[in-house]
Design an enzyme around this catalytic site. Structure first.
Site, mmCIF file in Angstrom:
data_model
loop_
_atom_site.group_PDB
_atom_site.id
_atom_site.type_symbol
_atom_site.label_atom_id
_atom_site.label_comp_id
_atom_site.label_asym_id
_atom_site.label_seq_id
_atom_site.Cartn_x
_atom_site.Cartn_y
_atom_site.Cartn_z
ATOM 1 C CG ASP A 178 -3.793 17.192 -17.049
ATOM 2 O OD1 ASP A 178 -4.635 16.416 -17.568
ATOM 3 O OD2 ASP A 178 -4.125 18.182 -16.370
ATOM 4 C CE LYS A 189 -10.876 -16.099 2.886
ATOM 5 N NZ LYS A 189 -11.169 -15.458 1.595
#
Ligand code: R5P
Length: 281
Positions: free
Chosen positions: A34, A182
């Protein structure tokens, strides 16, 4: 001390074992039909000191870490080494209703000590409920570049957050460092600005993480416009989402240098020596 290698950090675990002369225990990893993960520690950890090494780049790797800690519950002392800690960029609440994801993860880790490497935000360290050490691998990157024949090298941080990395690496080569400012526009796009004279110099960009490569691409473009002789790109954590590597080379990177905090056979620098040294101490 026994090293317990997590599935995401198998080769780094072995390097740590070799560096520190520690036993590296055998493991079984598999998956149930599973999709649930299975692992087994194939050896005796009772009353011993264990160092579990497991990066948590993906969610299922975090589950494996919890399984490893549980499997070692009879150990005398559990040290959890997370060379790359995912979710560390989610270090605070930006909007109401958000979880502090790194806190949720940190709180679930039960150990005697946690060792991180250049965790993105030091705020995360406060979220753990045990001693935390944040090791710095920037000097190892500096040592790598010191073995190359670079011309008038300059280390550059692509944003303010990486200044200390540039400073530490530059110190190894007794050279200087600088940084860009930045502004992030989207998860993949940034604008950088900064004045530095790079004409004719070999520049080494250094950051903690390269994810999409957007930050580095923007910095490479600025350095090329400034007349840098060649541009090397380096980082501690090679997350490399999608075509990040392609973007970096296409932008003009001479070489991309990164460590093994995230498994990637192309790594150039191992963080094993600093982990082993810390475990020994
Ligand atoms: C953020 O501040 C980090 O230090 C890195 O600069 C960032 O994670 C890099 O992301 P990307 O490669 O997507 O620009």
């Amino acid at each position: 001390m026994i090293v317990v290698p997590g599935p995401s950090s198998q080769s780094l675990s072995c390097r740590v074992g070799r560096e520190g002369n520690f036993e590296v225990i055998d493991m079984e990893y598999s998956r149930f039909p599973d999709g649930e993960g299975y692992l087994r520690v194939c050896g005796e950890v009772e009353n011993r000191d264990v160092a579990i090494v497991q990066s948590t780049r993906f969610d299922h790797e975090f589950i494996s870490l919890l399984q490893l800690i549980d499997a070692c519950e009879n150990a005398h002392r559990i040290i959890v080494v997370i060379p790359y800690m995912g979710y560390a960029r989610q270090d605070r609440q930006f909007k109401a209703g958000e979880p502090i994801s790194s806190r949720a993860i940190a709180r679930s880790i039960e150990a005697d000590e946690v060792i991180l490497i250049n965790v993105h935000s030091e705020l995360v360290m406060d979220y753990f409920m045990c001693d935390v050490t944040n090791l710095d691998a920037s000097r190892l990157l500096g040592e790598y570049f010191s073995r190359m024949d670079l011309s008038d090298p300059l280390f550059v941080a692509p944003d303010e957050g990486a200044i200390s990395l540039a400073e530490e690496a530059a110190a190894i080569l007794h050279t200087d460092y600088s940084y860009f400012r930045k502004k992030r526009i989207s998860p993949e796009e940034v604008i950088t600005s900064g004045d530095m004279d790079v004409k004719g110099r070999d520049v080494v960009l250094i950051d903690d993480i390269i994810s999409t490569g957007g930050t580095m691409v923007e910095a490479i473009q600025k350095l090329r416009e400034g007349g840098a002789r060649s541009i090397y790109v380096s980082c501690i954590h090679p997350v490399f989402v999608r075509n990040a590597i392609l973007r970096l080379y296409r932008a003009g990177a001479e070489e991309i240098v990164f460590t093994d905090t995230i498994e990637n056979s192309q790594y150039k620098v191992s963080v094993a020596p600093i982990i082993a040294r810390h475990l020994r101490s």
